[in-house]
Design an enzyme around this catalytic site. Structure first.
Site, short mmCIF file in Angstrom:
data_model
loop_
_atom_site.label_atom_id
_atom_site.label_comp_id
_atom_site.label_asym_id
_atom_site.label_seq_id
_atom_site.Cartn_x
_atom_site.Cartn_y
_atom_site.Cartn_z
N LYS A 246 0.80 -1.19 0.18
CA LYS A 246 -0.17 0.01 -0.06
C LYS A 246 0.76 1.41 0.06
O LYS A 246 0.53 2.43 -0.38
CB LYS A 246 -0.86 0.00 1.05
CG LYS A 246 -1.99 -1.13 0.96
CD LYS A 246 -3.08 -0.93 1.92
CE LYS A 246 -4.28 -2.01 1.77
NZ LYS A 246 -3.82 -3.38 2.65
C1 LIG Z 1 -4.68 -4.60 1.93
C2 LIG Z 1 -3.94 -5.73 1.99
C3 LIG Z 1 -4.33 -6.81 1.32
C4 LIG Z 1 -5.58 -6.71 0.65
O1 LIG Z 1 -5.49 -5.91 -0.71
P1 LIG Z 1 -6.81 -5.42 -1.04
O2 LIG Z 1 -6.35 -4.33 -2.40
O3 LIG Z 1 -7.70 -4.69 -0.24
O4 LIG Z 1 -7.43 -6.58 -1.91
C5 LIG Z 1 -3.62 -7.96 1.41
N1 LIG Z 1 -2.39 -8.14 2.20
C6 LIG Z 1 -1.96 -6.95 2.61
C7 LIG Z 1 -0.69 -7.26 3.62
C8 LIG Z 1 -2.66 -5.90 2.85
O5 LIG Z 1 -2.21 -4.96 3.29
#
Ligand SMILES: *Cc1c(COP(=O)(O)O)cnc(C)c1O
Length: 428
Positions: free
Chosen positions: A107
């Site tokens: 993210k």
């Molecule tokens: C947010 C997150 C996900 C899921 O991603 P999405 O885009 O919400 O499907 C998976 N793994 C980790 C470590 C995350 O932080």
């Protein structure tokens, strides 16, 4: 480029407005009006492009003229300040490591890109934006880090009490400055519901609220970048590529599907989930029935009603048959996930954390159906962020990376809330 609301296709806005608003006034997610395939020559020559050049080619049509080329290139350069290696784990299986950034989760990419777009749009304005974000784990830290010190922006993060790891909590409660954390007495869906309600609340209009969840196009779209980077690394094998993405809100996988729409030759996508299996159930039964989320060891995927799934349906014009050609979705329990972490380590020495392990399981299941393929699972966070799970399972002590060390000694500062009224009082 114009974006329309998925609730009303005649409501169209600019890239800037879609970024600043987050969600359309009618609560619809924004979606690009056109998607233009990139020329074949781009894909045949992709190994000759740098990551920054690839990212620019991928995103430029979605930004259009609204950010000048040199500014956009600068934003991309600052976004991509770390590596995206495809690490071989076993024969034909690779881990795309998305955790080498400042908060050690994928993210960081969306968080950094979005904050810099908003900073650009606010450059000569006197207004203040409030970024309001619900997190099930990693979004909060990445948004906090991405927006720290960005002028004219205050960040308010809601997280479910007791449902994020200690390191995750520290990443979002220790930065200070323009970053505020709210510990919500509830689960992630309660946080997300409060955020959605606040966006529609007339009495909060003056706060200029926007989102930094993957509902925001500037968080969502840059997640295409590393699917291109992975392709660049794996093209030489000359085999069909299957991607498995551990999925919660389905933003990351939806960005992968966008990359395919731009022409990237990806054979198949797998959305791997934990016990929150709304999408796997949908594919099995044909009816979409969201459920309240349940807590698991892969907590960043504890989402009962994935907000981006509607974008995926839009990409396939709600045609389930077409969709199933490109896409599968499988769900795994915590017990299966723990067994996978142990199994991967004992056979290959690779340390996966719970989200990556769920991705691995879904990948292996799909590859059994497509034996000539090579596969990539997205390792979406560094194992250190889930050390409570990983260390006892593998009987080892993980070294603390420098990004994490810097938050460990700091004091957590947060405000506890229980109701929507508490959130409003805090904002006002
Ligand atoms: C947010 C997150 C996900 C899921 O991603 P999405 O885009 O919400 O499907 C998976 N793994 C980790 C470590 C995350 O932080």
């Amino acid at each position: 480029m114009k974006y329309y609301s998925l609730n009303n296709k005649s409501h169209k806005v600019s890239f800037e407005q879609a970024v600043v608003e987050g969600l359309a006034p009618d609560r619809g997610l924004y979606f690009p009006e056109n998607i233009t395939t990139l020329p074949d020559s781009f894909f045949t020559n992709i190994e000759n492009f740098s990551n920054e050049e690839i990212a620019f080619e991928a995103i430029k049509q979605f930004v259009g003229e609204e950010i000048p080329e040199n500014e956009l290139k600068h934003i991309i350069k600052e976004t991509l300040c770390f590596d995206f290696p495809c690490v071989p784990v076993e024969e034909n299986v690779f881990s795309l490591e998305l955790f080498h950034g400042p908060t050690m989760a994928f993210k960081d990419v969306g968080g950094r890109f979005m904050s810099r777009c908003l900073g650009y749009f606010n450059r000569d304005k006197d207004i203040r934006n409030t970024v309001l974000v619900a997190t099930s784990g990693d979004t909060g830290g990445a948004v906090a880090s991405g927006f720290l010190g960005v002028k004219g922006v205050e960040v308010v993060i809601l997280y479910p009490s007791g449902k994020v790891s200690d390191i995750q909590e520290r990443q979002l409660t220790t930065l200070g400055q323009n970053i505020k954390a709210l510990e919500v007495n509830g689960v992630f869906d309660d946080c997300q519901d409060m955020v959605k309600k606040a966006f529609l609340d007339e009495s909060l209009k003056h706060k200029n609220l926007t989102s930094a969840n993957s509902i925001n196009i500037a968080r969502w779209l840059p997640q295409m970048f590393y699917i291109f980077f992975a392709y660049k690394q794996l093209k030489k094998y000359n085999k069909p590529i299957v991607f498995s993405c551990p999925s919660g809100n389905f933003g990351n996988i939806c960005a992968g599907i966008m990359a395919k729409r731009l022409g990237l030759p990806i054979a198949h996508f797998v959305a791997s989930t934990n016990a929150n299996d709304t999408v796997p159930r949908f594919l099995e039964k044909g009816s979409y029935e969201p459920k309240p989320s349940v807590a698991t060891i892969s907590n960043a995927m504890d989402v009962g009603n994935p907000s981006n799934f509607i974008r995926i349906q839009e990409l396939y014009h709600n045609d389930l048959k077409e969709f199933e050609k490109d896409f599968s979705s499988y769900s795994y329990t915590d017990t299966e996930t723990e067994a996978a972490i142990k199994d991967i380590y004992s056979r290959t020495n690779y340390i996966a954390e719970p989200h990556g392990a769920v991705g691995y399981l879904g990948l292996k299941k799909e590859m059994a159906k497509q034996p000539d393929s090579i596969g990539v699972f997205l390792e979406t966070a560094h194992p250190i962020k889930f050390l409570d799970v990983v260390e006892p399972l593998l009987g080892l002590k993980l070294p603390i990376p420098k990004q994490i060390e810097s938050v460990l000694g700091k004091e957590k500062i947060r405000t506890k809330i229980s109701t929507y009224q508490d959130l409003k009082d805090f904002l006002n």
